[in-house]
Design an enzyme around this catalytic site. Structure first.
Site, PDB file in Angstrom:
ATOM      1  N   ASP A 136      97.024  16.722   1.530  1.00  0.00           N
ATOM      2  CA  ASP A 136      95.569  16.845   1.445  1.00  0.00           C
ATOM      3  C   ASP A 136      94.980  15.790   0.511  1.00  0.00           C
ATOM      4  O   ASP A 136      95.198  15.822  -0.703  1.00  0.00           O
ATOM      5  CB  ASP A 136      95.190  18.242   0.958  1.00  0.00           C
ATOM      6  CG  ASP A 136      93.740  18.599   1.245  1.00  0.00           C
ATOM      7  OD1 ASP A 136      92.895  17.695   1.203  1.00  0.00           O
ATOM      8  OD2 ASP A 136      93.475  19.786   1.509  1.00  0.00           O
ATOM      9  N   HIS A 164      94.755  17.262   5.252  1.00  0.00           N
ATOM     10  CA  HIS A 164      93.576  18.120   5.248  1.00  0.00           C
ATOM     11  C   HIS A 164      93.039  18.258   6.671  1.00  0.00           C
ATOM     12  O   HIS A 164      93.044  17.321   7.451  1.00  0.00           O
ATOM     13  CB  HIS A 164      92.508  17.485   4.345  1.00  0.00           C
ATOM     14  CG  HIS A 164      91.270  18.302   4.186  1.00  0.00           C
ATOM     15  ND1 HIS A 164      91.174  19.338   3.282  1.00  0.00           N
ATOM     16  CD2 HIS A 164      90.072  18.236   4.811  1.00  0.00           C
ATOM     17  CE1 HIS A 164      89.971  19.869   3.354  1.00  0.00           C
ATOM     18  NE2 HIS A 164      89.284  19.213   4.281  1.00  0.00           N
TER      19      HIS A 164
END
Length: 232
Positions: free
Chosen positions: A170, A200
């Site tokens: 992420d 993400h």
């Protein structure tokens, strides 16, 4: 699909929520919490999936105080710029108030069985985590919420099931912060954290970071949580 109109608890007006219904009712309700792109096609596709699982999906327009009906994608630089502008302008506390109002309305909506969970993505993942700490929702599911390490002080307030899906690649949530969340959740039977070797927004339908394997595994875990909390 019909829309639901919900009155804001601060008296400032009302907002709409997209609704997707299952083939049969009564059924539990899943309040879907949007990303920074509004209630767009990706959220409507998720709502269709939730309805296919046998639940009523309700996706409130949380940007209504800024501009009602935001519906953009992650496909262009201009849309990303607009999305981050909306994120910066968004009042998270008012968003939580609107989500609480949505949960209350969902408990009483025709076809519902009175049980309600929240499930959010990106910005919505953060808000779902906050709802676990601040609301009476029967379960809360967070997909790649950002800045969750700043919310750990209220973790003792979580009394219902909370599932946290974390993307190990992420770019918006540093590894140190992700580690703090996992460590804080250890030993808490009602909080489950899962890590995925993905970026993400790995579960954003047709998104640029879609990762089919991670999304399928995460969605299966979410489905199991929903069935336990809301009934099959």
């Amino acid at each position: 699909m019909p829309n639901l109109t919900i009155a804001a608890t601060d008296g400032s007006g009302s907002f709409s929520a997209y609704v997707a219904e299952p083939k049969s009712t009564p059924a539990g309700v899943v309040v879907l919490i949007q990303e920074i792109f509004g209630v767009n096609q990706a959220m409507r596709d998720i709502a269709a999936w939730v309805a296919d699982l046998g639940f009523i999906a309700v996706a409130p327009d949380l940007f209504w105080r800024i501009e009602p009906g935001i519906d953009i994608t992650d496909k262009s630089e201009a849309e990303w710029k607009r999305a981050f502008e909306l994120f910066q302008a968004f009042d998270q506390d008012k968003g939580i108030a609107d989500l609480k109002a949505t949960v209350a309305a969902a408990r009483k909506m025709p076809g519902g069985n009175g049980k309600v969970a929240t499930m959010g993505y990106c910005l919505g993942g953060r808000l779902a985590f906050m709802m676990a700490e601040q609301s009476d929702a029967d379960a809360n599911i967070s997909y790649y919420g950002v800045g969750l390490d700043g919310l750990l002080g209220d973790l003792n307030k979580v009394t219902k099931p909370l599932v946290v899906h974390i993307a190990d690649k992420d770019e918006f949530f540093p590894a140190e912060g992700r580690k703090k969340v996992v460590e804080a959740a250890k030993g808490r039977g009602n909080i489950q954290c899962y890590n995925y070797d993905a970026d993400h927004a790995f579960a954003r339908v047709n998104g640029i970071h879609w990762h089919g394997l991670s999304a399928t595994i995460a969605n299966g875990r979410s489905a199991e949580t929903l069935v336990k909390a809301l009934g099959a």
